[in-house]
Design an enzyme around this catalytic site. Structure first.
Site, mmCIF file in Angstrom:
data_model
loop_
_atom_site.group_PDB
_atom_site.id
_atom_site.type_symbol
_atom_site.label_atom_id
_atom_site.label_comp_id
_atom_site.label_asym_id
_atom_site.label_seq_id
_atom_site.Cartn_x
_atom_site.Cartn_y
_atom_site.Cartn_z
ATOM 1 C CE LYS A 126 -2.723 1.051 3.698
ATOM 2 N NZ LYS A 126 -2.648 2.453 4.160
ATOM 3 C CB SER A 127 3.717 2.394 2.087
ATOM 4 O OG SER A 127 3.086 2.441 3.324
ATOM 5 C CG ASP A 135 0.338 0.316 9.394
ATOM 6 O OD1 ASP A 135 -0.173 1.156 10.166
ATOM 7 O OD2 ASP A 135 0.709 0.593 8.241
ATOM 8 N NE ARG A 153 -5.564 0.250 13.069
ATOM 9 C CZ ARG A 153 -4.885 0.479 11.945
ATOM 10 N NH1 ARG A 153 -3.588 0.698 11.990
ATOM 11 N NH2 ARG A 153 -5.509 0.478 10.780
HETATM 12 C C1 S3P Z 1 2.206 5.063 6.128
HETATM 13 C C2 S3P Z 1 2.778 5.395 7.324
HETATM 14 C C3 S3P Z 1 2.208 5.036 8.636
HETATM 15 C C4 S3P Z 1 1.210 3.894 8.501
HETATM 16 C C5 S3P Z 1 0.263 4.064 7.347
HETATM 17 C C6 S3P Z 1 1.017 4.217 6.048
HETATM 18 C C7 S3P Z 1 2.847 5.531 4.890
HETATM 19 O O1 S3P Z 1 1.601 6.175 9.180
HETATM 20 O O2 S3P Z 1 0.484 3.745 9.702
HETATM 21 O O3 S3P Z 1 -0.593 2.925 7.245
HETATM 22 O O4 S3P Z 1 2.537 4.996 3.813
HETATM 23 O O5 S3P Z 1 3.680 6.433 4.990
HETATM 24 P P1 S3P Z 1 2.469 7.247 10.010
HETATM 25 O O6 S3P Z 1 3.695 7.495 9.237
HETATM 26 O O7 S3P Z 1 1.676 8.497 10.137
HETATM 27 O O8 S3P Z 1 2.711 6.590 11.335
#
Ligand code: S3P
Length: 429
Positions: free
Chosen positions: A14-15, A312, A343
């Site tokens: 996803k990221s 996550d 959560r």
């Molecule tokens: C993400 C960073 C995380 C994660 C999110 C995706 C990203 O959030 O919890 O699901 O893609 O950069 P944070 O960086 O705000 O902790």
């Protein structure tokens, strides 16, 4: 009885999917993206980029992005709807801020309760105009400028989203932007920038903090991108195999980015039978095969300093903890209260309902493992949070499907193929 057996290919990360779309939209030329995660969150980013004037099409299972450059975003004709996706909202606020356009960001009920000032306060400091609801929330009106100031940003929160927003803004800022990170967060943006041959500097200060230096504006030339499989999505099946008797699974070509697989370390420390074999590198990210099999788990203490790298995975780690002998203590997890749901509350509420002894505070969670045999159906409240839904769907396997998830639809936010993949792995014995 059901067990998990066999091998599947987990969907795209996803990221990395969000970042691949945004960076290719900011490149010059056509980018082919393969294995893009087509989840609700990623599709929000894609739709907004189209609204910002970027042509994106799909052909034969691949996506093609026709980038307009780092200052190529056009004035949108309507509000930019980020749905449930914090990553979409925060990353795109950064990306558009150094373009002279006015954007209104909106989101669903859950996203409208999540903090946006953590990004906008940095953007305001460098000259963007921001009108933000109740000082912290969506809707946000952002008036971007192509004269934003280069500056040094010291990040107070360990957040890859904030860091990436500032990097994306800096790509069209004239001069030197510096971003200082006290605690390491996921580094996909930096890796993808390296792969795209964007010239920036990464080093360490004497204090041990990481510093990223960019000197914009940049011209990025398009390069095809393949998205590796998502380790966070893999974590559900890995824990499933560890806690379900007679299970053994192999997950192929999962991304092994060190900022994302700390949960494997934790599970191994709990006694998890897990093997990792690195196979290759895809677009700057290492990938490999992960084998996991049923075993006895024991509770452990998870230190605060690991929380940014496990952010996550706490919901599924809680499921592992519930099946372990002894207690598991999760420290320094206050950021969990600001995710798609609170959560800590979501995990504690549901585990208590099943019969576990749970203690929690503002920033920690204690789970006492216990052998429970369920005799009746229990309704699991997801709070419309995809990771809560998937975590309890995994726990349900060992309880003869006695856990009834109130909203499985929300799973499509990050993993639309979760149920298909689970069905493929589940066998009767
Ligand atoms: C993400 C960073 C995380 C994660 C999110 C995706 C990203 O959030 O919890 O699901 O893609 O950069 P944070 O960086 O705000 O902790």
């Amino acid at each position: 009885m059901l067990k998990l057996k066999g091998s599947i290919k987990i969907s795209g990360d996803k990221s990395v999917s969000h970042r691949a779309l945004i960076l290719s939209a900011m490149s010059i030329g056509k980018t082919k993206i393969s294995n893009l995660l087509e989840s609700d969150d990623v599709m929000r980013t894609l739709a907004i980029l189209r609204e910002l004037g970027v042509k994106i099409i799909k052909s034969e299972n691949c996506w093609y992005v026709f980038g307009n450059g780092t200052n190529g975003f056009m004035q949108p004709s309507k509000a930019l709807d980020c749905g449930n996706s914090g990553t979409t909202a925060r990353l795109l606020m950064g990306a558009v801020s150094s373009n002279p356009i006015e954007c209104t960001f909106i989101g669903d009920e859950s996203l409208s309760k999540r903090s946006m000032s953590r990004v906008t306060k940095h953007l305001e400091k460098i000259g963007a105009e921001v009108n933000i609801t109740k000082k912290d929330y969506l809707p946000v009106l952002l008036i971007g400028k192509n004269s934003l100031l280069p500056a040094t940003h010291r990040m107070e929160k360990a957040s890859a989203q904030i860091k990436t927003a500032l990097i994306l803004a800096a790509l069209n800022i004239h001069g030197r932007t510096k971003i200082i990170e006290k605690v390491q967060t996921r580094d996909h943006t930096e890796r993808l920038m390296k792969y795209l041959k964007i010239n920036f500097k990464l080093s360490k200060l004497k204090t041990g903090e990481k510093i990223i230096e960019l000197n914009g504006p940049y011209e990025i030339f398009s390069k095809n991108i393949e998205i590796p499989s998502d380790p966070s999505s893999a974590s559900f099946f890995i824990v499933g195999a560890l806690i379900t008797p007679c299970s053994k699974i192999v997950l192929k070509n999962v991304m092994l980015n060190p900022t994302r697989i700390a949960f494997l370390k934790i599970l191994k420390k709990m006694g998890g039978k897990i093997e990792v074999e690195k196979t290759k590198s895809i677009c700057g990210e290492e990938v490999g095969n992960i084998t996991a099999q049923h075993c006895k788990l024991k509770g452990i203490n998870i230190p605060s300093k690991m929380s940014a790298l496990l952010i996550d995975e706490y919901p599924i780690l809680s499921i592992a903890a519930s099946q372990a002998s002894g207690k598991t203590v999760m420290n320094g997890i206050d950021e969990l209260r600001h995710k798609e749901s609170d959560r800590i509350h979501s995990i504690a509420t549901n585990l208590k309902k099943i019969g576990f002894n749970i203690r929690s505070s503002k920033s920690h969670l204690i789970i006492q493992g216990k052998n429970i045999s369920l005799k009746r159906k229990i309704k699991i409240k997801t709070f419309n949070d995809h990771r809560i839904a998937m975590s309890f769907a995994i726990l349900s396997i060992i309880y003869n499907n006695y856990l009834k998830i109130d909203n499985k639809k929300c799973i499509s936010i990050s993993y639309p193929d979760f149920e298909n993949h689970l069905k493929k792995l589940l066998v009767k014995y």
